[in-house]
Scaffold this motif. Structure first.
Motif, PDB file in Angstrom:
ATOM      1  N   ALA A  64       1.255  -1.483  -0.143  1.00  0.00           N
ATOM      2  CA  ALA A  64       0.177   0.039   0.048  1.00  0.00           C
ATOM      3  C   ALA A  64       0.567   1.074  -0.222  1.00  0.00           C
ATOM      4  O   ALA A  64       1.886   1.432   0.291  1.00  0.00           O
ATOM      5  CB  ALA A  64      -0.890   0.062   1.583  1.00  0.00           C
ATOM      6  N   GLU A  65       0.338   2.470  -0.706  1.00  0.00           N
ATOM      7  CA  GLU A  65       1.157   4.219  -0.765  1.00  0.00           C
ATOM      8  C   GLU A  65       0.769   4.095   0.879  1.00  0.00           C
ATOM      9  O   GLU A  65      -0.593   3.727   1.632  1.00  0.00           O
ATOM     10  CB  GLU A  65       0.270   4.263  -2.007  1.00  0.00           C
ATOM     11  CG  GLU A  65       1.237   4.446  -3.285  1.00  0.00           C
ATOM     12  CD  GLU A  65       0.469   5.064  -3.960  1.00  0.00           C
ATOM     13  OE1 GLU A  65      -0.362   6.035  -3.602  1.00  0.00           O
ATOM     14  OE2 GLU A  65       1.014   4.818  -4.983  1.00  0.00           O
ATOM     15  N   GLU A  66       2.063   4.374   1.840  1.00  0.00           N
ATOM     16  CA  GLU A  66       1.285   5.566   2.622  1.00  0.00           C
ATOM     17  C   GLU A  66       0.187   6.467   3.028  1.00  0.00           C
ATOM     18  O   GLU A  66       0.127   7.478   1.986  1.00  0.00           O
ATOM     19  CB  GLU A  66       2.584   6.397   3.489  1.00  0.00           C
ATOM     20  CG  GLU A  66       2.466   7.025   4.337  1.00  0.00           C
ATOM     21  CD  GLU A  66       3.301   5.724   5.791  1.00  0.00           C
ATOM     22  OE1 GLU A  66       2.557   5.431   6.585  1.00  0.00           O
ATOM     23  OE2 GLU A  66       3.925   4.770   4.687  1.00  0.00           O
ATOM     24  N   GLY A  67      -0.614   6.273   3.900  1.00  0.00           N
ATOM     25  CA  GLY A  67      -1.447   6.768   3.689  1.00  0.00           C
ATOM     26  C   GLY A  67      -3.023   6.775   3.007  1.00  0.00           C
ATOM     27  O   GLY A  67      -3.804   7.128   2.956  1.00  0.00           O
ATOM     28  N   GLU A  68      -2.956   5.331   2.383  1.00  0.00           N
ATOM     29  CA  GLU A  68      -3.693   4.710   0.988  1.00  0.00           C
ATOM     30  C   GLU A  68      -5.330   4.521   2.027  1.00  0.00           C
ATOM     31  O   GLU A  68      -5.216   3.876   3.512  1.00  0.00           O
ATOM     32  CB  GLU A  68      -3.319   4.139   0.439  1.00  0.00           C
ATOM     33  CG  GLU A  68      -4.146   3.635  -0.962  1.00  0.00           C
ATOM     34  CD  GLU A  68      -3.325   2.690  -1.948  1.00  0.00           C
ATOM     35  OE1 GLU A  68      -4.046   3.020  -2.608  1.00  0.00           O
ATOM     36  OE2 GLU A  68      -2.789   2.233  -1.788  1.00  0.00           O
ATOM     37  N   THR A  69      -6.144   4.666   1.794  1.00  0.00           N
ATOM     38  CA  THR A  69      -7.171   4.381   2.334  1.00  0.00           C
ATOM     39  C   THR A  69      -8.788   2.893   1.792  1.00  0.00           C
ATOM     40  O   THR A  69      -7.905   3.001   0.681  1.00  0.00           O
ATOM     41  CB  THR A  69      -8.190   5.443   2.888  1.00  0.00           C
ATOM     42  OG1 THR A  69      -9.043   5.733   2.044  1.00  0.00           O
ATOM     43  CG2 THR A  69      -7.620   6.704   3.331  1.00  0.00           C
ATOM     44  N   LEU A  70      -8.681   2.590   2.490  1.00  0.00           N
ATOM     45  CA  LEU A  70      -9.329   0.802   2.434  1.00  0.00           C
ATOM     46  C   LEU A  70     -10.436   0.960   3.192  1.00  0.00           C
ATOM     47  O   LEU A  70      -9.979   0.534   4.311  1.00  0.00           O
ATOM     48  CB  LEU A  70      -8.613  -0.398   2.445  1.00  0.00           C
ATOM     49  CG  LEU A  70      -9.661  -2.020   2.208  1.00  0.00           C
ATOM     50  CD1 LEU A  70      -9.532  -1.936   0.921  1.00  0.00           C
ATOM     51  CD2 LEU A  70      -8.204  -2.553   2.179  1.00  0.00           C
ATOM     52  N   LEU A  71     -11.811   0.991   2.763  1.00  0.00           N
ATOM     53  CA  LEU A  71     -13.068   0.543   3.505  1.00  0.00           C
ATOM     54  C   LEU A  71     -13.655  -1.089   3.618  1.00  0.00           C
ATOM     55  O   LEU A  71     -13.476  -1.841   2.465  1.00  0.00           O
ATOM     56  CB  LEU A  71     -14.071   0.969   2.805  1.00  0.00           C
ATOM     57  CG  LEU A  71     -15.560   0.784   3.157  1.00  0.00           C
ATOM     58  CD1 LEU A  71     -15.650   1.798   4.515  1.00  0.00           C
ATOM     59  CD2 LEU A  71     -17.091   1.573   2.337  1.00  0.00           C
ATOM     60  N   LEU A  72     -12.957  -1.453   4.168  1.00  0.00           N
ATOM     61  CA  LEU A  72     -13.393  -3.321   4.611  1.00  0.00           C
ATOM     62  C   LEU A  72     -15.063  -3.437   4.471  1.00  0.00           C
ATOM     63  O   LEU A  72     -16.049  -2.732   4.721  1.00  0.00           O
ATOM     64  CB  LEU A  72     -12.137  -3.873   5.996  1.00  0.00           C
ATOM     65  CG  LEU A  72     -10.642  -3.362   6.005  1.00  0.00           C
ATOM     66  CD1 LEU A  72     -10.808  -3.537   6.660  1.00  0.00           C
ATOM     67  CD2 LEU A  72     -10.734  -3.937   4.629  1.00  0.00           C
ATOM     68  N   LEU A  73     -15.415  -5.091   4.752  1.00  0.00           N
ATOM     69  CA  LEU A  73     -16.248  -5.800   4.604  1.00  0.00           C
ATOM     70  C   LEU A  73     -16.983  -5.261   5.450  1.00  0.00           C
ATOM     71  O   LEU A  73     -18.020  -5.390   6.011  1.00  0.00           O
ATOM     72  CB  LEU A  73     -16.128  -7.511   4.155  1.00  0.00           C
ATOM     73  CG  LEU A  73     -15.579  -7.995   2.971  1.00  0.00           C
ATOM     74  CD1 LEU A  73     -15.151  -9.321   3.067  1.00  0.00           C
ATOM     75  CD2 LEU A  73     -16.844  -7.536   1.908  1.00  0.00           C
ATOM     76  N   ASN A  74     -16.277  -5.010   6.873  1.00  0.00           N
ATOM     77  CA  ASN A  74     -17.077  -4.857   8.144  1.00  0.00           C
ATOM     78  C   ASN A  74     -17.689  -3.737   8.290  1.00  0.00           C
ATOM     79  O   ASN A  74     -18.027  -2.728   9.429  1.00  0.00           O
ATOM     80  CB  ASN A  74     -16.411  -5.189   8.885  1.00  0.00           C
ATOM     81  CG  ASN A  74     -14.983  -4.584   9.282  1.00  0.00           C
ATOM     82  OD1 ASN A  74     -14.655  -3.444   8.034  1.00  0.00           O
ATOM     83  ND2 ASN A  74     -13.762  -4.638  10.394  1.00  0.00           N
ATOM     84  N   GLY A  75     -17.071  -2.247   7.862  1.00  0.00           N
ATOM     85  CA  GLY A  75     -17.312  -1.273   7.119  1.00  0.00           C
ATOM     86  C   GLY A  75     -16.845  -0.802   8.168  1.00  0.00           C
ATOM     87  O   GLY A  75     -17.655   0.971   7.996  1.00  0.00           O
TER      88      GLY A  75
ATOM     89  N   PHE B 214     -14.312  -3.585   0.780  1.00  0.00           N
ATOM     90  CA  PHE B 214     -16.044  -3.059   0.679  1.00  0.00           C
ATOM     91  C   PHE B 214     -17.071  -3.338  -0.666  1.00  0.00           C
ATOM     92  O   PHE B 214     -17.549  -3.656  -0.937  1.00  0.00           O
ATOM     93  CB  PHE B 214     -16.978  -2.081   1.369  1.00  0.00           C
ATOM     94  CG  PHE B 214     -18.184  -1.810   1.689  1.00  0.00           C
ATOM     95  CD1 PHE B 214     -19.245  -2.518   2.315  1.00  0.00           C
ATOM     96  CD2 PHE B 214     -19.258  -0.710   0.919  1.00  0.00           C
ATOM     97  CE1 PHE B 214     -20.041  -2.051   2.334  1.00  0.00           C
ATOM     98  CE2 PHE B 214     -20.730  -0.845   0.261  1.00  0.00           C
ATOM     99  CZ  PHE B 214     -21.562  -1.701   1.554  1.00  0.00           C
ATOM    100  N   ASP B 215     -15.386  -2.349  -1.607  1.00  0.00           N
ATOM    101  CA  ASP B 215     -16.573  -2.501  -2.850  1.00  0.00           C
ATOM    102  C   ASP B 215     -16.538  -3.132  -3.887  1.00  0.00           C
ATOM    103  O   ASP B 215     -17.593  -3.706  -4.635  1.00  0.00           O
ATOM    104  CB  ASP B 215     -15.432  -1.446  -3.418  1.00  0.00           C
ATOM    105  CG  ASP B 215     -15.709   0.187  -2.713  1.00  0.00           C
ATOM    106  OD1 ASP B 215     -16.540   0.225  -2.104  1.00  0.00           O
ATOM    107  OD2 ASP B 215     -14.709   1.223  -3.001  1.00  0.00           O
ATOM    108  N   SER B 216     -16.205  -4.200  -4.030  1.00  0.00           N
ATOM    109  CA  SER B 216     -15.633  -5.880  -3.981  1.00  0.00           C
ATOM    110  C   SER B 216     -16.796  -6.798  -3.846  1.00  0.00           C
ATOM    111  O   SER B 216     -16.303  -7.503  -3.534  1.00  0.00           O
ATOM    112  CB  SER B 216     -14.411  -5.963  -4.633  1.00  0.00           C
ATOM    113  OG  SER B 216     -13.528  -6.287  -3.497  1.00  0.00           O
ATOM    114  N   GLU B 217     -17.703  -6.566  -2.814  1.00  0.00           N
ATOM    115  CA  GLU B 217     -18.345  -7.755  -2.218  1.00  0.00           C
ATOM    116  C   GLU B 217     -19.105  -8.035  -3.102  1.00  0.00           C
ATOM    117  O   GLU B 217     -19.950  -7.416  -3.487  1.00  0.00           O
ATOM    118  CB  GLU B 217     -18.949  -6.517  -0.856  1.00  0.00           C
ATOM    119  CG  GLU B 217     -19.899  -7.628   0.417  1.00  0.00           C
ATOM    120  CD  GLU B 217     -20.631  -7.018   1.248  1.00  0.00           C
ATOM    121  OE1 GLU B 217     -21.492  -7.307   2.409  1.00  0.00           O
ATOM    122  OE2 GLU B 217     -20.889  -5.649   1.071  1.00  0.00           O
ATOM    123  N   ILE B 218     -19.582  -9.613  -2.432  1.00  0.00           N
ATOM    124  CA  ILE B 218     -20.703 -10.064  -3.275  1.00  0.00           C
ATOM    125  C   ILE B 218     -21.949  -9.665  -2.663  1.00  0.00           C
ATOM    126  O   ILE B 218     -22.008  -9.531  -1.855  1.00  0.00           O
ATOM    127  CB  ILE B 218     -20.128 -11.611  -3.062  1.00  0.00           C
ATOM    128  CG1 ILE B 218     -18.403 -12.096  -3.424  1.00  0.00           C
ATOM    129  CG2 ILE B 218     -21.253 -12.743  -4.135  1.00  0.00           C
ATOM    130  CD1 ILE B 218     -18.147 -11.385  -4.722  1.00  0.00           C
TER     131      ILE B 218
END
Length: 794
Positions: A287-298, A326-330
């Motif tokens: 990951a790049e420093e400071g990059e964000t990711l919204l996970l499946l658990n919200g 979250f964005d690629s969730e089934i």
């Protein structure tokens, strides 16, 4: 790990009771903590088939449900909103007992008698953590079961589940198949592994996925396959039962398949909605420093460059080995999915999971290490199950990126050595039998036995590991206790340790206390001592993972630590201190290990402390060691010492250290008022000169005579050189020459000083004659005049 015995029986026969099985598997090395079931004990719960649902005549929120119980039909009253005709439900009849101890009796609900009740899974004693969300607050519905049969058979809530403690060195046992191997080896039963091949496939993977790029060597292997035209729905009841028994909540058919195979084969998987993946490309990168990711658990996580992520061509879509995005969730709208099966570096996954507080069944398996060679078999198994339960159509082909370079592991053992380790008397063929039961292929090679280790047994690397495998199948209880045999030798300290003890004893007698300090110091410590940048002491060994900057290098001298101790005591008001340390210093060699040198450091300060006090202490110690030939020379090349108040010490012609007063630059930098004295000596050189034997001379019976000798010499003349010149007069009646005064003043010429010595004369054979003493005294004066240019002071 939770192990359902009914699931285990799919791969090997379990012909004994759960208790006997638990005892046997524990004896062979897989410790069973407890035996339980999915649900708590209940009674009187049967399967009912809902035939008709009617409104209650006297209550708007109640319903009348007619259920077929096989031999009879009953009308029950319920307020559950999710009941449907044509589904099967758990029914508690009159006299039934629920998990919480409630006994069911006929009840009047607004004029209608209900002869029982419809049940939720919670009422059957299932833990909230495994109940499907669709039935978390309502009656459980299923298409499985026979009306009138015990409902526990439908969900397997009364089947035995073992809780097994899997040790960190056996990640292969974190799966049902892994434990099936252990069971087959323990009870000598057949092992049946799933083939994992789908019957047919459609299309081409390139229509859905263009490329997979591994941009980090922390991804060892990554394989992707695609399933299209998927239908999202609940998974079959048998699959849900096994997931719940293993402690996981059923979600939907896609997620359940990936979790099922993870529990079955021990390798985590993840499913992405491939239509959300930009440019049909998967990238595994840091990951790049400071990059964000919204996970499946919200939750949204701010990533660092130490996190390994799964990304498309633009954005992160998952945290590798930890949790998907979250964005690629089934979702219910998903039509095409990418199944990911990968192996990542265990350290990377462990640190990411810990840093973000996201421990899971998947991350725990990655942390213990996975086998890249299993990936194709795991992927085939997923596709086979997807096809079997009608999830969708498996797309032809796979994209496999493999950086793994497997090496065949073969361990050579000697049967006699194994028997010696275990205290057994096993034949070679018996050892082979035990090993082959554990799926370890063997072959004889002379007096050796070659054991071929499968890739999933990462814990087997040395002959002692093989000995342990033989022992646990032979049975530790079958190894007869024997007395320890061996040759006993008298213990004792090494010579260097005895010399160190002698040094401690002597220094303690001189008033010194021992200090123990860390071998790790800061490079800034050399700055405090004003050690030049090009000094050899600056060539330090740096630590790869230091506790902090203050502990970042291995020390090459004990003086920084000794100076810190003196400074600490000065600032805390201690008026006097005598301290020493015996410790190691470390010097780089260009090889794997540094050179370690043993050093002795002395430190002191106080009103009665000066250069000569330090000299006296080290001379007293060395004399106690039997070292007599000592001399000092002025120390001029160490800027941390005060010029003219420091000396290099030689013993028997070998330089062994330096001592003196620290310079003003050092003391002012630490804001210290009193004069501090330090010394450091090569203890290994001192120990090499140590003499344990002592020689004694009988007391001379004849009287001695003392005469003073005052010599005028150059002001820069060293006393040691004068003494050396005087002692070179080789006369047996000279017993000692001791300096007792140094004078500089108006009565002497400019640039001169007076050294006054007391010379002791004594004849060892007879009473000393005056004329003999006078003759030798004149010889001393003559020697001083000729060698040093000295004159006799009037």
């Amino acid at each position: 790990m939770l192990l359902p015995l009914s699931w285990l029986q799919q791969y090997t026969d379990v012909t004994v009771s759960p208790v006997a099985f638990a005892n046997g598997i524990t004896d062979s090395g897989s410790h069973v903590d407890s035996i339980g079931t999915l649900g708590k004990p209940v009674s009187g719960i049967v399967t009912g088939h809902i035939e008709k649902i009617e409104a209650h005549p006297n209550a708007d929120r109640l319903k009348l449900v007619t259920v077929d119980l096989g031999s009879t039909k009953k009308t029950l009253v319920t307020a559950a909103p999710n009941v449907k005709e044509g589904w099967n439900v758990p029914v508690a009849l009159d006299g039934a007992v629920l998990a919480n101890g409630t006994r069911i009796t006929p009840t009047d609900f607004r004029g209608v008698i209900s002869d029982g009740m419809l049940c939720s899974l919670e009422e059957l004693g299932l833990p909230d953590s495994v109940i499907p969300k669709a039935f978390a607050d309502g009656i459980f519905l299923t298409k499985e079961g026979t009306p009138g049969a015990p409902f526990q058979e439908v969900i397997g809530s009364d089947e035995a589940v073992l809780e097994i403690e899997v040790t960190p060195n056996r990640p292969d046992c974190l799966s049902v198949i892994g434990m099936a191997r252990e069971s087959a080896a323990t009870f000598q039963t057949e092992l049946r592994l799933p083939e994992g091949k789908e019957e047919e496939s459609f299309g081409a993977i390139s229509d859905y996925l263009t490329d997979i790029r591994l941009e980090s060597d922390e991804c060892i292997r990554y394989m992707g396959r695609v399933i299209h035209d998927v239908v999202i729905e609940p998974s079959p009841q048998w699959m849900q039962n096994r997931l719940m028994q293993a402690g996981m909540r059923p979600i939907n058919n896609i997620v359940d398949i990936t979790n099922y195979v993870m529990l079955e084969m021990g390798v985590p998987l993840h499913a992405f909605d491939i239509d959300t993946v930009k440019d049909k490309t998967i990238v595994v990168r840091r990951a790049e420093e400071g990059e964000t990711l919204l996970l499946l658990n919200g939750t949204e996580k701010v990533l660092t460059d130490k996190d390994l992520i799964i990304a498309d061509s633009k954005d992160p879509i998952g945290m590798a080995g930890v949790m998907g995005g979250f964005d690629s969730e089934i979702t219910d709208k998903t039509k095409n999915i990418l199944i990911e099966c990968a192996v990542f570096a265990s350290d990377t996954i462990r640190t990411s999971a810990k840093r973000h507080g996201l421990r899971s069944e998947a991350s725990s398996r990655y942390e213990k290490g996975l086998v890249p060679g299993m990936i194709p078999r795991v992927m085939d198994r997923v596709c086979q199950l997807a096809e079997r339960i009608g999830v969708g159509k498996v797309v032809e082909g796979a994209i496999d990126r493999n950086n793994d370079k497997p090496e065949a592991i073969t361990i050579a053992i000697r049967p006699d050595r194994i028997n010696g380790l275990l205290g057994t008397n096993l034949r070679t063929d018996e050892m082979q039998s035990y090993l082959e039961r554990l799926f370890l292929q063997t072959e004889e090679d002379g007096d050796k036995l070659l054991v071929h280790v499968p890739e999933y047994r990462s814990d087997l690397r040395i002959p002692a590991d093989i000995a342990e495998e033989i022992a646990r199948l032979h049975g530790l209880a079958n190894i007869q206790p024997k007395p320890v045999e061996g040759v006993l030798s008298e213990g004792g300290k090494l010579p260097i340790r005895r010399i160190e003890d002698h040094a401690r004893e002597k220094l303690y007698g001189l008033g010194f206390s021992e200090a123990l300090t860390y071998s790790f110091i800061s490079e800034k410590a050399y700055d405090r001592l004003c050690i030049p940048a090009d000094d050899p002491l600056r060539k330090v060994l740096k630590l790869k993972n230091p506790l902090g900057e203050d502990y970042s290098v291995m020390r090459t001298t004990l003086l920084p630590n000794m100076l810190d101790i003196l400074a600490f005591n000065v600032k805390n008001g201690r008026e006097e201190l005598f301290i020493y340390e015996l410790g190691n210093t470390f010097f780089p060699t260009g090889e794997e290990l540094p050179e370690e040198r043993r050093s002795l450091a002395l430190g002191m300060y106080g009103d009665a402390v000066d250069f000569y006090a330090m000299k006296s202490a080290i001379f007293t110690l060395l004399h106690a060691f039997g070292i007599r030939d000592l001399r000092v020379e002025e120390c001029t090349d160490k800027p941390w010492f005060h010029p003219g108040r420091a000396a290099v010490l030689f013993a028997e012609g070998v330089e062994i250290g330096c001592f003196g007063e620290i310079s003003y630059a050092v003391s002012e930098g630490l804001d210290l008022a009193p004069r501090l004295y330090l010394g450091e000596f090569a203890f290994e050189k001192i120990a090499a000169m140590y003499r344990a034997e002592r020689s004694y001379t009988a007391i001379n019976r004849y009287p001695s005579m003392k005469r003073d000798l005052a010599l005028v010499v150059d002001k820069n003349q060293r006393v040691g050189d004068v003494l050396a010149a005087l002692y070179s007069v080789n006369e047996p009646i000279i017993q000692s020459i001791a300096l007792f005064d140094i004078y500089e003043g108006q009565q002497l010429p400019e640039g001169k000083k007076s050294l006054a010595f007391q010379v002791t004369y004594q004849d060892p054979q007879q009473t000393l004659k005056e004329e003999d003493a006078t003759r030798v005294h004149k010889a001393l004066i003559q020697k001083a005049e000729q060698t040093l240019g000295a004159t006799l002071r009037a």
